[in-house]
Structure formats: structure tokens, C-alpha cells
Write an enzyme that holds these catalytic residues in place. Structure first.
Site, PDB file in Angstrom:
ATOM      1  N   ALA A   1       0.809  -1.214   0.000  1.00 22.77           N
ATOM      2  CA  ALA A   1       0.000   0.000   0.000  1.00 22.77           C
ATOM      3  C   ALA A   1       0.844   1.266   0.000  1.00 22.77           C
ATOM      4  CB  ALA A   1      -0.943  -0.001   1.199  1.00 22.77           C
ATOM      5  N   THR A   2       2.074   1.204   0.529  1.00 15.39           N
ATOM      6  CA  THR A   2       2.935   2.388   0.505  1.00 15.39           C
ATOM      7  C   THR A   2       3.239   2.797  -0.933  1.00 15.39           C
ATOM      8  OG1 THR A   2       3.925   1.966   2.668  1.00 15.39           O
ATOM      9  CG2 THR A   2       5.208   3.286   1.134  1.00 15.39           C
ATOM     10  N   ASN A   6      -5.840   3.632  10.809  1.00 13.41           N
ATOM     11  CA  ASN A   6      -5.053   2.505  11.292  1.00 13.41           C
ATOM     12  C   ASN A   6      -4.736   2.573  12.780  1.00 13.41           C
ATOM     13  OD1 ASN A   6      -3.354   4.745  10.280  1.00 13.41           O
ATOM     14  ND2 ASN A   6      -1.658   3.501  11.052  1.00 13.41           N
ATOM     15  N   SER A  29      -3.910  -3.551   0.747  1.00 19.33           N
ATOM     16  CA  SER A  29      -2.735  -4.360   1.077  1.00 19.33           C
ATOM     17  C   SER A  29      -3.174  -5.756   1.490  1.00 19.33           C
ATOM     18  CB  SER A  29      -1.961  -3.695   2.215  1.00 19.33           C
ATOM     19  OG  SER A  29      -0.800  -4.431   2.536  1.00 19.33           O
ATOM     20  N   HIS A  85      -1.617  -8.081   3.413  1.00 22.22           N
ATOM     21  CA  HIS A  85      -1.339  -8.624   4.745  1.00 22.22           C
ATOM     22  C   HIS A  85      -2.259  -8.066   5.820  1.00 22.22           C
ATOM     23  CE1 HIS A  85       1.146  -5.429   6.868  1.00 22.22           C
ATOM     24  NE2 HIS A  85       1.175  -4.955   5.646  1.00 22.22           N
ATOM     25  N   THR A 144       8.458  -7.561 -12.267  1.00 20.26           N
ATOM     26  CA  THR A 144       7.932  -8.919 -12.395  1.00 20.26           C
ATOM     27  C   THR A 144       7.037  -9.247 -11.202  1.00 20.26           C
ATOM     28  OG1 THR A 144       9.913  -9.629 -13.587  1.00 20.26           O
ATOM     29  CG2 THR A 144       8.553 -11.351 -12.595  1.00 20.26           C
ATOM     30  N   CYS A 157       4.455   1.262  11.655  1.00 25.88           N
ATOM     31  CA  CYS A 157       5.352   1.974  10.742  1.00 25.88           C
ATOM     32  C   CYS A 157       6.115   3.085  11.452  1.00 25.88           C
ATOM     33  CB  CYS A 157       4.547   2.560   9.586  1.00 25.88           C
ATOM     34  SG  CYS A 157       3.645   1.307   8.656  1.00 25.88           S
TER      35      CYS A 157
END
Length: 360
Positions: A69-70, A139, A182, A184, A220, A303
């Protein structure tokens, strides 16, 4: 170990792990961008995951896989070419820091204030804004923002929504033009996220190279990470109502156990109930976390852990530095049992009481 840090990351779902395993074997190691048969098989797994992830997002948009997401947030803000940007004061650092970097490089950036519950002040929206960043679920304190209201008040602005904490839990706002998610945070693997872009919205690449994702995002892709993300999204879709009911029961149980010494940070009503951010006067949150080593909870965003600074979210809702540093965040969800949370809260309260007795 009682794990109560669901806002930082969620335990990997068994279904996600199983979906990843074939693509971690020698037989599944092909590059999904290669034209041969193994490559086409890997590509098919990626596209299935794209469909599964998209099932929880609005219709009429494209999904681009990212490293997380960052990256998605950076891409959304920088890739649109917006020069007049408004961001809520309680946005994640990935959004705030990107906006401030853009401000230092010529953009006109407005930080929008929030009220005591963490809800953005819609009356402070400046006219002529190109892009407004307002997250779905905070969050740190769990506050749900009125994203669609913001979109209605600013029909000429693009709306970027950090939906990391809300995706798979609450409905994604229809008024959003760009959405970051995201894996996770929904029981998928770390290292993969996505940016959803509404059809008709133009965005320039952030990463240059092979242009693998529709010519807009180079790099990739990992079939294993994509498959895990897709499986986690599919489970979230099928378990949505059950997960919501389970979290509501845990929230009610937690609230009933909290004594008068504890105060909930953030809105009570406009809130995702799997986030319990609470404070107690005089509490040393860092010491509490250290003392209760077999309970995983936090003092705020993972974070920003170790920065030494008080939470910008808690400061934005009006808390003092002392109040911010006496706050803890308890996050729970699908795999939290109805005995674990009360047990953990009892032990947290007992340890806080012991701190108070020593201080006295």
C-alpha cells in the site's frame, strides 16, 4: 502468545498459504510475463487473483498490483499530476509524507483538521483542490471517514482513499477514484498490495521499466504473492458477515470489561470495532508492552514504531503528548477467540494497576 495487533498485520489465512504453495515449487517458478506454457499458467494465476481481489472493490475500475500500500499511495498521489492537494491530518505516514514531499517540490498542500473523534472537518475543504486524500478506516484509532460525503462536496477533485484497514471489512466508498489496499491486512501475504483506479482516471507510472501492469507499473509479479492475496480476498468475501459479527461481539465484550480508568480514543460510533485504542492517565505504554511479552499489542502504528515521537493521529484529535504516550492499541479479528481477548484485557489492566501503585 495472544496476538492482538491486527492493524499492524493479520495472521496468514490457511487458504492463502495453500494457494501460494504451488507457485513456490520448481514447477511453478515461471515468470508470469513469459509467453511459454509455464509462463501462461503463472499469468492465469495472477489474473484469477486480480478477479478475486476486485470482487471486494467497486465496478468500473482497474486493479494494478504493487509491492504494497505504501507504493500504491505514493503512486496515487504523485501519478495523477495533482498540484493542489488536501490530506486529512490523521492519514497514514505513507500518505502524509508523500504529500509533504510534493509540497516541498512545488505542490500546494493543505492538511485538513479532524474533530475529537478523528473525523475530517469537511467544512475546511479548500476550493479548487485537485486531489483529496481521506482514508477509509484509520489505522491507529479505527475511525471511519465519510469518504462519500467528501466526494460529494468536492465533485471536481479526485478522491484517493487509503482503504488498507477497511478492505474486506467494510464497503469501499463509491465516491473514491483511487483506492490503495494491502494483502497482509486481510490475512494475505506481506509484500503485495494494489492500486484500484477508476475508469477514466489518468495516472502516470511511478516505476519505469518493462511496463508489466498494463504499461503502468513495471516489475515482475510474484504468482505466489498474487495467489495468496486473491485467496485471502476470496475468504474475506465469503466470511464477511461472520467476521463482522465476530468482531462486534469481541468489541462489546472488551467495552464491558474496561473500567472507568480507561478512555477510548477516537469515535465510538463511526468506527471499525476491531480497533480498540484506549488510554489511561499516567500509563507508561512502552513499559506495559515490554512487561506483557506474551501479549502482542501496540502503542500505535507499527510503521512509526521506534521514532520516539508521539502519535500524529492522537495529537491531531487533541490529545496531549502525555495522553498520547499513555495510549495503547488493541487489534483483533477473525482468529481472535472470545476467551483470549478478555484474558488479555484482564492482564493489561492488572499490569496498569501495578504501574499506578508503584507511581503512587
Amino acid at each position: 502468545m495472544i496476538y492482538l495487533d491486527y492493524q499492524a498485520t493479520t495472521p496468514l489465512a490457511p487458504e492463502a498459504r495453500e494457494a501460494m504453495l504451488p507457485w513456490l515449487s520448481p514447477e511453478g517458478s515461471a515468470n508470469p510475463h513469459s509467453p511459454h506454457a509455464p509462463g501462461r499458467a503463472a499469468k492465469a494465476a495472477v489474473e484469477l487473483a486480480r478477479e478475486q481481489v476486485g470482487a471486494l472493490l467497486p465496478a468500473g475500475g482497474q486493479i494494478y498490483f504493487t509491492s504494497g500500500a505504501t507504493e500504491a499511495a505514493n503512486w496515487a498521489l504523485r501519478g495523477t499530476g495533482a498540484r493542489r492537494i488536501s490530506v486529512a491530518a490523521t492519514e497514514h505516514a505513507a500518505v502524509l509524507d508523500t504529500a509533504l514531499w510534493m509540497g516541498a517540490n512545488g505542490a500546494d498542500v493543505t492538511v485538513l483538521p479532524v474533530d475529537g473523534g478523528g473525523i475530517v472537518d469537511t467544512g475546511s475543504l479548500p476550493k479548487g483542490t485537485d486531489l483529496i486524500a481521506v482514508m477509509l478506516v484509520n489505522n491507529e484509532i479505527g475511525t471511519i471517514q465519510p469518504v462519500d460525503t467528501v466526494a460529494a462536496l468536492a465533485p471536481d477533485a479526485l478522491i484517493f482513499c487509503d482503504a488498507v484497514q477497511g478492505y474486506g471489512r467494510v464497503a469501499i466508498p463509491e465516491g473514491a477514484d483511487l483506492v490503495a489496499i494491502s494483502a497482509h491486512k486481510i490475512h494475505g501475504p506481506k509484500g503485495i498490495g494494489a492500486l484500484w483506479v477508476r475508469d477514466g482516471v489518468t495516472i502516470e507510472p511511478l516505476l519505469h521499466g518493462g511496463g508489466q501492469e498494463g504499461g503502468l507499473r513495471s516489475g515482475t509479479l510474484s504468482p505466489a504473492l498474487c495467489a495468496g492475496f486473491g485467496a485471502a480476498a476470496a475468504v474475506a468475501a465469503s466470511c464477511l458477515e461472520a467476521d463482522q459479527a465476530h468482531v462486534e461481539r469481541l468489541w462489546e465484550a472488551a467495552r464491558s470489561l474496561l473500567g472507568a480508568d480507561w478512555t477510548v480514543n477516537g469515535s465510538i460510533d463511526a468506527r471499525y470495532p476491531g480497533n480498540l485504542n484506549i488510554r489511561r492517565e499516567g500509563l507508561d505504554a512502552a513499559r506495559l508492552i515490554s512487561e506483557l511479552r506474551d501479549i502482542a499489542f501496540s502503542a500505535g502504528s507499527a510503521c512509526a514504531s521506534g521514532s520516539g515521537r508521539p502519535s500524529h493521529v492522537l495529537k491531531a484529535i487533541g490529545l496531549s503528548t502525555a495522553e498520547a504516550r499513555s495510549s495503547i492499541r488493541i487489534g483483533f479479528g477473525r482468529y481472535t477467540t472470545e476467551t483470549e481477548l478478555p484474558d488479555a484485557l484482564d492482564r493489561i489492566a492488572a499490569a496498569a494497576d501495578a504501574q499506578g501503585r508503584v507511581a503512587a
